[in-house]
Every structure is written in C-alpha cells, then in structure tokens.
Write a protein that holds these residues in place. Sequence first.
Motif, short mmCIF file in Angstrom:
data_model
loop_
_atom_site.label_atom_id
_atom_site.label_comp_id
_atom_site.label_asym_id
_atom_site.label_seq_id
_atom_site.Cartn_x
_atom_site.Cartn_y
_atom_site.Cartn_z
N PHE A 295 0.81 -1.22 0.00
CA PHE A 295 0.00 0.00 0.00
C PHE A 295 0.84 1.27 0.00
N ARG A 296 2.09 1.14 -0.34
CA ARG A 296 2.97 2.31 -0.35
C ARG A 296 2.48 3.33 -1.39
N GLY A 297 2.48 4.59 -0.98
CA GLY A 297 2.04 5.66 -1.88
C GLY A 297 0.59 6.03 -1.73
N LEU A 298 -0.20 5.25 -0.96
CA LEU A 298 -1.62 5.54 -0.80
C LEU A 298 -1.84 6.42 0.42
N GLY A 299 -1.19 7.55 0.45
CA GLY A 299 -1.26 8.43 1.60
C GLY A 299 -2.60 9.10 1.81
N ALA A 300 -3.47 9.10 0.78
CA ALA A 300 -4.78 9.75 0.91
C ALA A 300 -5.90 8.75 1.15
N LEU A 301 -5.58 7.46 1.26
CA LEU A 301 -6.62 6.44 1.38
C LEU A 301 -7.39 6.59 2.68
N LYS A 302 -8.73 6.58 2.58
CA LYS A 302 -9.59 6.71 3.75
C LYS A 302 -10.45 5.48 4.00
N SER A 303 -10.69 4.68 2.97
CA SER A 303 -11.53 3.50 3.14
C SER A 303 -10.88 2.30 2.45
N LEU A 304 -10.77 1.19 3.21
CA LEU A 304 -10.15 -0.02 2.67
C LEU A 304 -11.00 -1.23 3.04
N LYS A 305 -11.34 -2.03 2.04
CA LYS A 305 -12.09 -3.27 2.26
C LYS A 305 -11.21 -4.45 1.87
N LEU A 306 -10.92 -5.29 2.88
CA LEU A 306 -10.12 -6.49 2.67
C LEU A 306 -10.87 -7.73 3.13
N ASN A 307 -12.17 -7.63 3.25
CA ASN A 307 -12.96 -8.74 3.76
C ASN A 307 -13.09 -9.86 2.72
N ALA A 308 -13.42 -11.06 3.23
CA ALA A 308 -13.65 -12.24 2.39
C ALA A 308 -12.42 -12.65 1.60
N ASN A 309 -11.25 -12.56 2.24
CA ASN A 309 -10.03 -13.07 1.64
C ASN A 309 -9.52 -14.25 2.47
N LYS A 310 -8.23 -14.54 2.39
CA LYS A 310 -7.67 -15.70 3.09
C LYS A 310 -6.56 -15.29 4.05
N LEU A 311 -6.63 -14.10 4.57
CA LEU A 311 -5.60 -13.61 5.47
C LEU A 311 -5.69 -14.32 6.82
N ARG A 312 -4.53 -14.74 7.35
CA ARG A 312 -4.50 -15.51 8.59
C ARG A 312 -4.26 -14.63 9.82
N GLU A 313 -3.92 -13.39 9.60
CA GLU A 313 -3.75 -12.45 10.71
C GLU A 313 -3.93 -11.04 10.17
N VAL A 314 -4.17 -10.13 11.07
CA VAL A 314 -4.32 -8.72 10.67
C VAL A 314 -2.98 -8.22 10.13
N PRO A 315 -2.96 -7.68 8.91
CA PRO A 315 -1.70 -7.20 8.32
C PRO A 315 -1.25 -5.87 8.93
N THR A 316 -0.83 -5.92 10.17
CA THR A 316 -0.52 -4.71 10.94
C THR A 316 0.56 -3.87 10.26
N ARG A 317 1.65 -4.50 9.89
CA ARG A 317 2.77 -3.78 9.28
C ARG A 317 2.35 -3.10 7.98
N GLN A 318 1.57 -3.77 7.17
CA GLN A 318 1.16 -3.22 5.88
C GLN A 318 0.18 -2.07 6.05
N LEU A 319 -0.73 -2.21 7.01
CA LEU A 319 -1.75 -1.18 7.21
C LEU A 319 -1.19 0.08 7.84
N SER A 320 -0.10 -0.04 8.56
CA SER A 320 0.44 1.11 9.28
C SER A 320 0.86 2.25 8.36
#
Length: 610
Positions: A295-320
């Motif tokens: 998500f690098r470069g998305l400094g203006a992002l206000k809404s993100l939907k990542l539901n209904a995927n296969k993630l095994r944990e919250v992507p803390t590092r990526q979301l930060s």
Amino acid sequence: MTCDDSCCQDEVETSASAAVESDRHDISKVDDRCFDDGNMSSRTEHTQLKMHRRMPLTTLLLVLILAAGVLAGSEAAFCPNGCDCDDETLVVSCINAKLDVIPIALNPSIQRIVLRENQIKIVDAAFQFYGDLRNVDLSFNHLVTIPDRSFDAQKQLVELHLKQNKISAVTDKTFFGLQSLTVLNLRSNYLETLTNGLFASLEKLEELDLGRNRISNVEPGAFQKLGSLRVLYLDDNQLQSIPSAALAPLNALAELHVGLNAFSSLPDDAFKGLERLAVLDITAAGLDNVSDDAFRGLGALKSLKLNANKLREVPTRQLSALTRLEELTLGQNFFTSVRSGAFRGLANLKKLEISGATLLGTIKRGAFSDNGNLETLVLSNNKRLSVLEDGALAGLPNLRHLMLRDNDFASFSEPLVAWNELRRLDLSENPVFCDCGVMWLADVLAPRNSSPVICAEPKELQGKPLRGMRPDELGCAFSDPRKQALLATLCAAGVAFFVGAVFVLYYRCKRRVRDAFKDYEWKNRTISRKEHEYQKTFSEDEYVVRAAHAAAAAGHHHHHHHHQQHNNNSHLNNHLNNPHSSLHLHQQQQQQQQQHHITSGVKPIPVTEL
C-alpha cells in the motif's frame, strides 16, 4: 408540376410498399415535385426516409407510420405503447415496454430516454434524431454489439448506461463523438480484453464501470487519456493480478474496486501512481499474502475493504502506512485472534468491521490501543468469538456504536466499555447466561430501543428477553437500590455502635485495666526474682556472712534460737567435713530461715543486698 398533400401521401405510401418488397429500395426516387416550398414538413419526412434507407424492415415501417401521421396533419410526437412521454420535462420512459427497436418518432428535443428491460438487440441510427440527449439508459436489454459511431450525434450526452446486456466487444470508435460523457456503465456484459486506447475519445469520463464481465487482460494503455477518471470498477472479473501498469496514468482516481477476482497476493507498489485514491475495495479477491509495501504511496486512502479473503492475521505492518485511513473492513478472513496493537499507526480510524470470521475466538487486551478516534466497532457473526479480554476495548473515549451481534458471548464485563455513553448497542443473538451477574446489563438495556438480548441459560429463563427482567428472576438478593442503601446504612450504624462501645468501655475501665496490668507485671517480676534467689548456689563464705547478718538483725530473739543456732553450727561443721552434703545442708538452712522470718514478721533480706 405540384400536387396537394393527398397526392404526396399516396405517392409516399406507394414508394414505401415498393421498398418493403425489395427491402433495400431507394426511397430517394420519390418525386421531389410532391414537396414544394409550402410543405416543408413533408420534405423533412422525406429526408428522414432517405437517411434510413438501409434500416431494418421493422424500423422502416415505423418511419413510414410516422410519415403518414405527420402528413395527416398531426403535430404531436408519437409515444409508443407502454411508454411515458413527458414533453415538459423532456423525459421518455419505456421500462418493460416490450420494445425490440429504439423508437424514432419521439419528441426530437428529449433529453433523457430510459429503455430498460426491453428486447432491443442493436443500437442503430435512431439516436441521430435526438441530438439533445443528456442521459441514455439501455440496461437489461439484449444488445450484442454496438456499431462504430452509433452515438456520433450525442455531443451533449453525459451518462450512458449499457448494464446487463450481451456485449462481448467494443472498439476505440464505439464511443466516438461522446465528448461530454462523464459516466459509462458496461457492467454485467461479456467483455474479455481491454485494448490500448479503448476509451481515448472519452477525455471527460469520470466514472467507468466494467465490473462483472469476463476481463482477464488489461493492456497497459487501456486507460490512456482518462485524466479525469475518478471512479473505476474492475470487480468480479477474471484478473490474475492488479493491472498496475494500466492504472498508473489515472492520477485523479479516487475510487478503485478490484474485488472478486483471482489475486493470490499484493506485490510491493501494487497501486503506484494513485496518490489521490481515497477508496480501495479488494473484497473476495483470494488474497492470502500482502507484501509489506503493497500500500505504499496511498497516503490519501480513507476506506479499505479487505474482507472475504484468506488472510491468517491482521496485516498490521502493511496497514500502518495508511495513516489517514478512517474505515477498515476485515471480516471473513482466517483470523483466530486479534492481537494487542493489531491496528498500530491507524490513529484516524473511525470505523472498524470484522464480521463473519469463522475462526476468530479472542480479542486481546489492548487490541485497539492506537485507535483513540474509533467511533464504530462492528464484531458480528463470528460464531467462535467468545472472549473479550479485560481491557480489549480500553482507550476508546469516542466509541459510540458497538455491534456485537451473533457471536458466542455468554456474558459481558461491566468495565469493558462505557455502556451508557453508547448511542447504538447491539448484543443480540448471543448465548447469554442470565444470572445476577448480568443484572447491570438489564439496566443498561432498559432505556434503549435496540435488538433484544435473549437468555440462553438457565433453562427456566431460556428464550426470555433480558431487558426488563426483575432482580428476583435473576436470583439477585438485595439488588433493589433502596434495599442496598438500607443495608449499607445498617451496616455502617452497626460498625459505628461497636466502635463507640469499645471506646466507652475502655475509658470507664481504664484504671482497672492499668492496675491489673501493673499487678500482673509486679507479680511476674517478684516471682522471677525469688526464683532467681532460690536457684542460686552459695559458696561457704557467702553462707557464713549471710547467717551472721541474719543473727544480728534478730538479736532480741537470740536466746530463743540459741539451741537452733547450735544445731546449725553442728551442721556447718559436718558440711565442712563432708562437702558432698553441703547442698542438702544449704537447702535445710534456707527452709529454717524462711520459717523463722514468717513467725517473727521479719522480711528476709535478698542475697543481692548482702
């Protein structure tokens, strides 16, 4: 030579009959003598017949009917059956009117035409008659193809809706002439490839919906010249990866929807160039891996939907990296828990939803510790979620909407959150055990118009709503606030009375208690001193000195005790001659002296004073 209107009408009808028989007859052979300067309306109709000399048979027949009506003197536009034509608002609505062609006899000044849910199969030259159109809706028809330049006359067209048709291909000339178009909807068609320059003629386009097609290939230049595009739907297609190269030129893009595809991962810089992107939807894209810098470069992002995927944990590092993020949806993934600090760095987060996570069981203490601006928290439909650790919702002063519906909670902790400050609360569809421990919750729910909390246990309360339940039904003793206040008052009075009685007794018996303690201490000291005296072993010299002093102290009894003294001296001599009998002699001497002092009233002199 000229003719009247009847002559012209007869000749047009004759020519039309000939055209129907040959299907390609040249209507232009109609004698121009039938149209003089005084009959311009007839000339106009004749010109339109020339323009449609290659129209399908059904369209040609419709033109002839229109011409006949005009020649008969009718000035009103023709409105087909099942349509609603409003000449004031310039809107024509033909929804489910069983049309198989686009009407051409409508008011030429119409600005909006709605032809939804008909059986139209082709876009022909009919639109050439309506140059003032602003909005065209051909959704839910049977369009298979759109000929090039079909909308060449629609210079003012703003919205074109072609949703739910059977269009399998378009070219760079399909939309030629739509220089004012801002919305193009091609959703739910059969498109497979987006070629370079496909939408190059739509320089003012702001919204493009290509969702729910069969797109598997997006060429790098597919979105060239779309510098004004703000909303793009590519969801529900067959993309294997994010078309990053094609998206890069869209520097004004604010919304991107790419869910329901077949991504397995998001690489670094997947959305490079989209600095203004505010909404990103990657729902149900098959993601099981998100690179650290996806998500690098998305400094203006206000809404993100990542539901209904296969993630095994919250992507803390990526979301930060998304420091301005305000809304996040993460449900229907494979989380088992939400760890402490899971949303670190998201200080502006206002709404978080984690619903439908079938493996989620625990929300750890401090899970939302970095999200002090959170206003809405939705944790619903997580069938295994049964544990909210103490402090899991700590540090959320702005929380106003809490949805904990349809989880596996048997109870809720009163210190978990400031319940009375919530504007909306939903705790329904949880297997709550109703006992005195949830009496506080019944009080919280009482003034609220929220979904009911139904007791699952114990058996006698099963199926009953918790709200409004009496304390005695929950097995609570002294739960009435008035009874609690009375009990507290009685307890306080009892304690005060007891303490007061103790002090009164102490002051009244203070002297007695002090004297008793003194007597007790004096006796203990006397007994201790006497034991010390009687247990001390004297030497022969000490004994002689002590005996002489005792005799001097009792001189007036000298004669009375002379015989006894003589005996003592005899014993002393025996003691000197027999050292082994000294101890026995000493003990006898002590006993005789004690008896003498008792009878004479003379107090014995302690050895220490001698």
